[in-house]
Enzyme design. Structure first.
Site, PDB file in Angstrom:
ATOM      1  N   HIS A   1       0.858  -1.187   0.000  1.00 43.47           N
ATOM      2  CA  HIS A   1       0.000   0.000   0.000  1.00 43.47           C
ATOM      3  C   HIS A   1       0.888   1.229   0.000  1.00 43.47           C
ATOM      4  CE1 HIS A   1       0.927  -0.614   4.232  1.00 43.47           C
ATOM      5  NE2 HIS A   1       0.471   0.585   4.518  1.00 43.47           N
TER       6      HIS A   1
ATOM      7  N   HIS B   1       1.736   3.783   1.705  1.00 43.28           N
ATOM      8  CA  HIS B   1       2.325   4.534   2.815  1.00 43.28           C
ATOM      9  C   HIS B   1       3.847   4.570   2.647  1.00 43.28           C
ATOM     10  CE1 HIS B   1      -1.267   4.145   5.808  1.00 43.28           C
ATOM     11  NE2 HIS B   1      -1.357   5.211   5.055  1.00 43.28           N
TER      12      HIS B   1
ATOM     13  N   ASP C   1       6.380   4.230   4.504  1.00 43.64           N
ATOM     14  CA  ASP C   1       7.251   3.217   5.114  1.00 43.64           C
ATOM     15  C   ASP C   1       7.164   1.870   4.378  1.00 43.64           C
ATOM     16  OD1 ASP C   1       4.603   3.168   6.191  1.00 43.64           O
ATOM     17  OD2 ASP C   1       5.265   1.799   7.757  1.00 43.64           O
ATOM     18  N   HIS C   2       6.381   1.796   3.314  1.00 46.02           N
ATOM     19  CA  HIS C   2       6.324   0.578   2.495  1.00 46.02           C
ATOM     20  C   HIS C   2       6.846   0.847   1.093  1.00 46.02           C
ATOM     21  CE1 HIS C   2       4.099  -1.799   5.477  1.00 46.02           C
ATOM     22  NE2 HIS C   2       3.800  -0.584   5.903  1.00 46.02           N
TER      23      HIS C   2
HETATM   24 ZN   LIG Z   1       0.512   1.583   6.443  1.00 41.23          ZN
END
Ligand SMILES: [Zn+2]
Length: 267
Positions: free
Chosen positions: A66, A68, A70-71
């Site tokens: 997804h 975000h 941090d991904h």
């Molecule tokens: Zn997330």
């Protein structure tokens, strides 16, 4: 024979990411390898991903659970270095995507298949990836290995989240590898625990609304429900209560008045 997957912990620990994001490398041989959630553009982390990929015959795909940071962090840098496409649910969720992934999209891997499952709730564009033969679920932020993860409206959607959890309850899963924290071996127990926990909180919200004066605000609901919780966590609790209220509103059980207070709908 290489391990089924290699977990490389990204150097991005924080309050929200716990020890950091789990970057995963899978596959090898003729079909090549893929990486799920590069997570961070730290040079040592990028190099570790590339090295593990090379040991598996080279990374051909970059998958994102997804959008975000941090991904998806590090994905552009990795793409520039490797010249391979980025796969994610949608351009809306991940603007740098090359190939959009739908529910049910299959990725061939050496001797196994990775299936994308659209599992909204944490975010609208959230994907889990199921390694079908080994029955391993790469769960992104749907399940956390550390604590129950927070559903933050308006991005987080409690109704969709519970649907996604219940859908996973219908799948034979041997092991969950979350986006943060350690692997979960009792997969179905963990899913049940998540569903029960959410429904328990929801019941507390319903009970509070039916006993407290009509038109109660979210901060007042938090004070009532989270009596045994450190007040520093009240802002996080307020997101959870709001997420439950928005779900119940959509289901027709509660409504909001002009002063932003909440009341049950008499049925
Ligand atoms: Zn997330």
């Amino acid at each position: 024979m290489a391990n089924t997957y290699t977990l490389i912990l990204a150097p991005n620990p924080s309050l929200m990411t716990g020890p950091g994001t789990n970057t995963l490398i899978l596959g090898g041989g003729e079909e090549g390898a893929l990486v799920i959630d590069p997570a961070d553009d730290n040079p040592a982390h990028q190099e570790a991903i590339i090295r593990e990929g090379e040991a598996r015959g080279g990374i051909r795909r970059i998958l994102i659970t997804h959008g975000h940071p941090d991904h998806l962090g590090g994905a552009e840098k990795l793409r520039a270095h490797l010249g391979v496409p980025i796969y994610a649910f949608s351009r809306e969720g991940t603007p740098i995507v090359d190939q959009e992934v739908h529910d049910g999209t299959l990725f061939p891997l050496a001797g196994d298949t990775l299936r994308a499952l659209h599992t909204p709730g944490h975010r609208f564009d959230h994907l889990c990836f199921l390694l079908e033969g080994e029955r391993i679920l790469f769960a992104g932020d749907l399940i956390s290995g550390i604590t129950t993860n927070v559903i933050i409206p308006p991005e987080g959607d409690m109704l969709a989240y519970l649907h996604s959890l219940k859908r996973l309850q219908g799948i034979d899963i041997a092991k969950i590898v979350p986006g943060h924290g350690p692997e979960v071996l009792d997969a179905q127990d963990k899913l049940t625990e998540y569903v029960v926990h959410r429904l328990h909180r929801e019941q507390q919200v319903i009970d509070a609304l039916s006993t407290l004066p009509s038109g109660i605000t979210i901060p007042a609901l938090v004070e009532h429900i989270y009596v045994d919780v450190d007040r520093r966590l009240y802002s996080v609790a307020a997101w959870t209560v709001e997420a439950h209220l928005l779900k119940l509103e959509r289901e027709g059980y509660v409504r909001r008045n002009e002063q932003n207070g909440w009341e049950p709908v008499k049925k």
